[in-house]
Design an enzyme around this catalytic site. Sequence first.
Site, mmCIF file in Angstrom:
data_model
loop_
_atom_site.group_PDB
_atom_site.id
_atom_site.type_symbol
_atom_site.label_atom_id
_atom_site.label_comp_id
_atom_site.label_asym_id
_atom_site.label_seq_id
_atom_site.Cartn_x
_atom_site.Cartn_y
_atom_site.Cartn_z
ATOM 1 C CG ASP A 11 44.369 56.877 41.908
ATOM 2 O OD1 ASP A 11 45.174 57.825 41.991
ATOM 3 O OD2 ASP A 11 43.139 57.039 41.872
ATOM 4 N N GLY A 12 46.549 56.740 44.279
ATOM 5 C CA GLY A 12 46.465 57.016 45.718
ATOM 6 C C GLY A 12 47.760 57.480 46.361
ATOM 7 C CG HIS A 28 54.248 60.583 43.108
ATOM 8 N ND1 HIS A 28 53.070 59.949 42.792
ATOM 9 C CD2 HIS A 28 54.003 61.910 42.957
ATOM 10 C CE1 HIS A 28 52.161 60.849 42.458
ATOM 11 N NE2 HIS A 28 52.702 62.049 42.554
ATOM 12 C CG LEU A 122 56.550 40.075 34.483
ATOM 13 C CD1 LEU A 122 55.111 39.558 34.591
ATOM 14 C CD2 LEU A 122 56.909 40.796 35.778
ATOM 15 N NE ARG A 182 38.727 58.882 38.089
ATOM 16 C CZ ARG A 182 38.339 59.431 39.228
ATOM 17 N NH1 ARG A 182 37.073 59.383 39.590
ATOM 18 N NH2 ARG A 182 39.205 60.040 40.015
HETATM 19 C C1 FPP Z 1 48.541 58.180 40.956
HETATM 20 O O1 FPP Z 1 48.535 58.676 42.254
HETATM 21 C C2 FPP Z 1 49.892 57.827 40.580
HETATM 22 C C3 FPP Z 1 50.609 58.398 39.588
HETATM 23 C C4 FPP Z 1 50.087 59.492 38.740
HETATM 24 C C5 FPP Z 1 51.971 58.012 39.298
HETATM 25 C C6 FPP Z 1 52.341 56.593 39.588
HETATM 26 C C7 FPP Z 1 53.808 56.563 39.729
HETATM 27 C C8 FPP Z 1 54.505 55.796 40.582
HETATM 28 C C9 FPP Z 1 53.923 54.739 41.412
HETATM 29 C C10 FPP Z 1 55.978 55.986 40.727
HETATM 30 C C11 FPP Z 1 56.745 55.857 39.465
HETATM 31 C C12 FPP Z 1 56.498 54.572 38.789
HETATM 32 C C13 FPP Z 1 57.459 53.800 38.243
HETATM 33 C C14 FPP Z 1 57.069 52.569 37.520
HETATM 34 C C15 FPP Z 1 58.881 54.106 38.333
HETATM 35 P P1 FPP Z 1 47.946 60.139 42.491
HETATM 36 O O2 FPP Z 1 49.070 61.090 42.565
HETATM 37 O O3 FPP Z 1 46.924 60.444 41.455
HETATM 38 O O4 FPP Z 1 47.281 59.954 43.886
HETATM 39 P P2 FPP Z 1 46.001 60.721 44.422
HETATM 40 O O5 FPP Z 1 44.812 60.206 43.651
HETATM 41 O O6 FPP Z 1 45.971 60.303 45.842
HETATM 42 O O7 FPP Z 1 46.229 62.186 44.226
#
Ligand code: FPP
Length: 232
Positions: A11-12, A28, A122, A182
């Site tokens: 997250d983040g 992302h 892994l 959470r």
């Molecule tokens: C949450 O951050 C993250 C996601 C919803 C997507 C996670 C995806 C990646 C790390 C890239 C793709 C992954 C792979 C394995 C190829 P958020 O957008 O909710 O952040 P925020 O809470 O700051 O809004």
Amino acid sequence: MTDLHVAIIMDGNGRWATAKGQPRNWGHRQGIESVRSVVRAGPGLGIRTLTLYAFSSDNWKRPPAEVSVLMKLLRTYLKTEIDELRKNGVRLKVVGRRDRLSPTLVKAIEHAERQTAQGDRLELRLAVDYSSRDLLLQAVRAAAAASDIDRRDLSALLGEAMNGDGRAPDVDLLIRTGGERRLSDFLLWECAYAELHFTPTMWPDFRGHDLQAALHDFSVRDRRFGEVAAAS
Ligand code: FPP
């Protein structure tokens, strides 16, 4: 510590990018480097199974442009990482629903899974269109058709429901980056006795050494699984 199952809620990304005056999607993209870093570090830290929350079923509610970037990133990751995953003995598995993903993405998933099937250091499980509650419901429906099922049976049905290999392994350590505390519908059954580690570090800043620190914190926890502490 060996054979650990570590799960991460990454997250983040959005907040990290916004704080830097960049669009959320940039966060992302940068998050992929963190994925690479933890996947490389995992086996050396005693991790046998690493489950990453890449896209929740609720993430479909995000603006279509952001959903589209996330799907594209996934496809690119699956295409570009195969060689490195194979080289490092990583077996990739995508868990979650597939019927709402584009046929091109589903093909890329199946290809990556086939190409990495021999990995034995892994197991990397990417949770995509994943909802723990939906999967539990699916497993319970399948269980209703059987009689006298126990926890192990339900676990196997859950593993099947998520398009996995019929396994829903218990999580030892659940990490969530980004400062929130959470579970967000992630691995609810598997986390029954998981240790929880919340860090304010935003996902794009998280690296192998942060994973190592989280595991160190985990290694000094007293896991009793409901029993009393052993007499010293
Ligand atoms: C949450 O951050 C993250 C996601 C919803 C997507 C996670 C995806 C990646 C790390 C890239 C793709 C992954 C792979 C394995 C190829 P958020 O957008 O909710 O952040 P925020 O809470 O700051 O809004």
